[in-house]
Write a protein that holds these residues in place. Structure first.
Motif, mmCIF file in Angstrom:
data_model
loop_
_atom_site.group_PDB
_atom_site.id
_atom_site.type_symbol
_atom_site.label_atom_id
_atom_site.label_comp_id
_atom_site.label_asym_id
_atom_site.label_seq_id
_atom_site.Cartn_x
_atom_site.Cartn_y
_atom_site.Cartn_z
ATOM 1 N N CYS A 83 -0.815 -3.218 7.725
ATOM 2 C CA CYS A 83 -0.710 -2.968 6.279
ATOM 3 C C CYS A 83 0.200 -3.986 5.603
ATOM 4 O O CYS A 83 0.798 -3.703 4.577
ATOM 5 C CB CYS A 83 -0.211 -1.548 6.043
ATOM 6 S SG CYS A 83 1.439 -1.243 6.689
ATOM 7 N N ALA A 109 -2.402 4.905 2.360
ATOM 8 C CA ALA A 109 -3.212 3.736 2.707
ATOM 9 C C ALA A 109 -2.628 2.996 3.910
ATOM 10 O O ALA A 109 -3.359 2.423 4.729
ATOM 11 C CB ALA A 109 -3.309 2.802 1.500
ATOM 12 N N TYR A 116 -6.470 0.941 -1.305
ATOM 13 C CA TYR A 116 -5.556 0.024 -0.618
ATOM 14 C C TYR A 116 -5.142 -1.118 -1.530
ATOM 15 O O TYR A 116 -5.936 -1.982 -1.870
ATOM 16 C CB TYR A 116 -6.227 -0.555 0.639
ATOM 17 C CG TYR A 116 -5.222 -1.241 1.520
ATOM 18 C CD1 TYR A 116 -4.609 -0.563 2.566
ATOM 19 C CD2 TYR A 116 -4.825 -2.556 1.274
ATOM 20 C CE1 TYR A 116 -3.641 -1.161 3.344
ATOM 21 C CE2 TYR A 116 -3.853 -3.162 2.041
ATOM 22 C CZ TYR A 116 -3.271 -2.457 3.080
ATOM 23 O OH TYR A 116 -2.303 -3.058 3.844
ATOM 24 N N LYS A 117 -3.866 -1.115 -1.903
ATOM 25 C CA LYS A 117 -3.321 -2.204 -2.728
ATOM 26 C C LYS A 117 -2.283 -2.938 -1.921
ATOM 27 O O LYS A 117 -1.308 -2.334 -1.468
ATOM 28 C CB LYS A 117 -2.632 -1.618 -3.956
ATOM 29 C CG LYS A 117 -3.572 -1.212 -5.058
ATOM 30 C CD LYS A 117 -2.755 -0.839 -6.275
ATOM 31 C CE LYS A 117 -3.651 -0.717 -7.490
ATOM 32 N NZ LYS A 117 -2.934 -0.988 -8.721
ATOM 33 N N GLY A 150 -7.429 -2.511 -4.270
ATOM 34 C CA GLY A 150 -8.006 -1.177 -4.089
ATOM 35 C C GLY A 150 -9.512 -1.182 -4.290
ATOM 36 O O GLY A 150 -10.211 -0.306 -3.778
ATOM 37 N N PRO A 196 0.811 -1.215 0.000
ATOM 38 C CA PRO A 196 0.000 0.000 0.000
ATOM 39 C C PRO A 196 0.849 1.274 0.000
ATOM 40 O O PRO A 196 1.980 1.272 0.490
ATOM 41 C CB PRO A 196 -0.800 -0.113 1.295
ATOM 42 C CG PRO A 196 0.055 -0.948 2.197
ATOM 43 C CD PRO A 196 0.827 -1.889 1.314
ATOM 44 N N THR A 197 0.280 2.355 -0.516
ATOM 45 C CA THR A 197 0.932 3.666 -0.454
ATOM 46 C C THR A 197 1.024 4.114 1.003
ATOM 47 O O THR A 197 0.347 3.573 1.885
ATOM 48 C CB THR A 197 0.094 4.714 -1.195
ATOM 49 O OG1 THR A 197 -1.197 4.742 -0.566
ATOM 50 C CG2 THR A 197 -0.054 4.379 -2.676
#
Ligand code: AMP
Ligand code: GLY
Length: 424
Positions: free
Chosen positions: A286, A96, A264-265, A201, A92-93
């Motif tokens: 995460c 996120a 959210y990846k 996501g 996630p970034t």
């Protein structure tokens, strides 16, 4: 494909072990890696906190996908840095990853989107915290809002304990900036489970529920650790409960983060307590859990590269993950003294005798090399994972393997999986 796994613990060893089984991989790297990972991957001496150094390496080597194991680089924005440079990255970034890196943010999000969790209140100064905590029913949990390597949730039996924690976190600043915000959270009672889902996501696919053993002592007493063992599937999560968790917690959270413009990846980890009032979230992470990864990945039959690609290219809706219907147990062998002071550098023997292809795998969590010899180099040293047709047989097989491995001052809990045996 060329893949790079970032991290050095048991979780990342399990990633590398699983990726090495994919016929899509031509080169596999780990940074910084470990002696365990070196069996399958080329270890590159770059720290997992050197984000630009890692991006330089990925660019230079033409890495197709970088897979991030631990939370710290995710919270520090490694995915944003890689993406800006046109690199594909699994995780996630920074925005996120706040779901783990800022517990106040996570709890606010859950309350806003009706995701089942406990009551909470956030404090930013000690005086208000003390005043407000007088109104709270005890026991409760006080949590530092930022990352704290698993040590940031403090059980407070009485108001006096809460005052002491407020003093440690907000006055003495024992957790530094991670304690800028302190969160009070209602005590949730019930059995815990870890749920991992792969999200692109928009959609999320969740896999087999597992259970960790957080404390150092048998019978779940003593200090909290990074996790002393795990097993999967966790029978406390019945198929009905699993569906409920997926619908009301995991899917709703992916939707909520997308609504908040923080798609959210990556892997979403729901830390769940099964209360009398249904499953509730105590925290989100995460990333995958450790040691839970060491029992969950061996039960996934699908090529891990296919899962990672589906997350990265947004096709999780079409992802069908095939699971092994057996059970897995991981017993962590730690350095005596952990989670407090311990010695390292002791030779480790017997791993070859303990391992059995397909059935028993030894994951390295804290090992090193001294004069060519494998030695202990951390608190949690190795995770011994065994697969069996039932939880009981996987537990017995794991302890059988543990008995073949030796190092000075080795310690492990003897009761890993005890809840599964009373739940079946
Ligand atoms: P965390 O650092 O948030 O993973 O919390 C560490 C451990 O504290 C969890 O694994 C739980 O056992 C316990 N815990 C945290 N929050 C709560 C809560 N609200 N109610 C009950 N137990 C909790
Ligand atoms: N096993 C707990 C965690 O990884 O946070």
């Amino acid at each position: 494909m060329k893949l790079l796994v970032i991290g050095r613990g048991g979780r990342e060893h399990a990633f590398v072990w699983k990726l090495a089984q994919s016929n899509k991989i031509t080169r596999l790297y780990a940074a910084p890696g470990s002696p365990g990972m070196a069996q399958y991957a080329e270890c590159v001496d770059i720290s997992d906190s050197d984000l630009n150094g890692l991006a330089d390496f990925a660019q230079r080597e033409g890495i197709d996908i970088s897979v991030i194991g631990p939370e710290a680089p995710l919270a520090d924005g490694i995915v944003d840095i890689f993406t800006e440079r046109g690199l594909v990255v699994f995780g996630p970034t920074q925005a996120a990853a706040q779901i783990e890196a800022d517990k106040d943010f996570a709890l606010e999000l859950m309350h806003k989107y009706d995701i089942p969790t406990g009551a909470y209140e956030t404090f930013v100064d000690a005086e208000t915290a003390r005043e407000r905590l007088r109104e709270w029913q005890h026991p409760l949990y006080l949590k530092v809002s930022g990352l704290a390597a698993g040590k940031g949730a403090i059980y407070c039996e009485t108001l006096q304990d809460s005052y002491k924690t407020v003093d440690e976190v907000m006055v003495q600043r024992a957790f530094g900036a991670s304690g800028d915000k302190l969160v009070a959270m209602e005590l949730l009672e019930g059995e815990e489970a870890s749920i991992f889902g792969f999200s692109d996501g928009k959609n999320i696919v969740c896999v087999v529920p597992s259970q960790d053993h957080k404390t150092i002592g048998e019978g779940d007493v003593g200090l909290n650790t990074g996790g002393m063992g795990a097993y999967a599937p966790a029978p406390v999560v019945t198929p009905e409960l699993f569906d409920d968790i997926v619908q009301r917690i995991m899917k709703r959270t992916v939707h909520a983060l997308s609504q908040e413009d923080r798609p959210y990846k990556g892997i979403l980890y729901g830390g769940i307590i099964v209360t009398a009032d249904g499953p509730k979230v105590i925290e989100f992470n995460c990333r995958m859990g450790d040691p839970e990864t060491q029992v969950v990945l061996p039960l996934i039959k699908t090529d891990f590269v296919d899962i990672i690609e589906a997350v990265c290219n947004g096709s999780v809706a079409d992802l069908d993950i095939e699971l092994d219907n057996r059970a897995a147990t991981c017993v962590v062998m730690a350095s005596g003294g952990y989670p407090e002071a311990y010695d390292t550098g002791f030779p480790i023997s017997g791993i070859d005798r303990a391992e059995a292809p397909g059935d028993v795998i030894v994951f390295h969590a804290g090992t090193g090399r001294k004069d060519g010899q494998l030695v202990t180099n951390g608190g949690r040293v190795i995770g011994v994972t065994a697969i069996g047709d039932t939880i009981k047989s996987s537990i017995d097989r794991a302890y059988g393997a543990v008995g073949k491995i030796d190092f000075d001052n080795a310690y492990c809990r003897r009761d890993i999986g005890h809840r599964a045996l009373t739940n079946v």
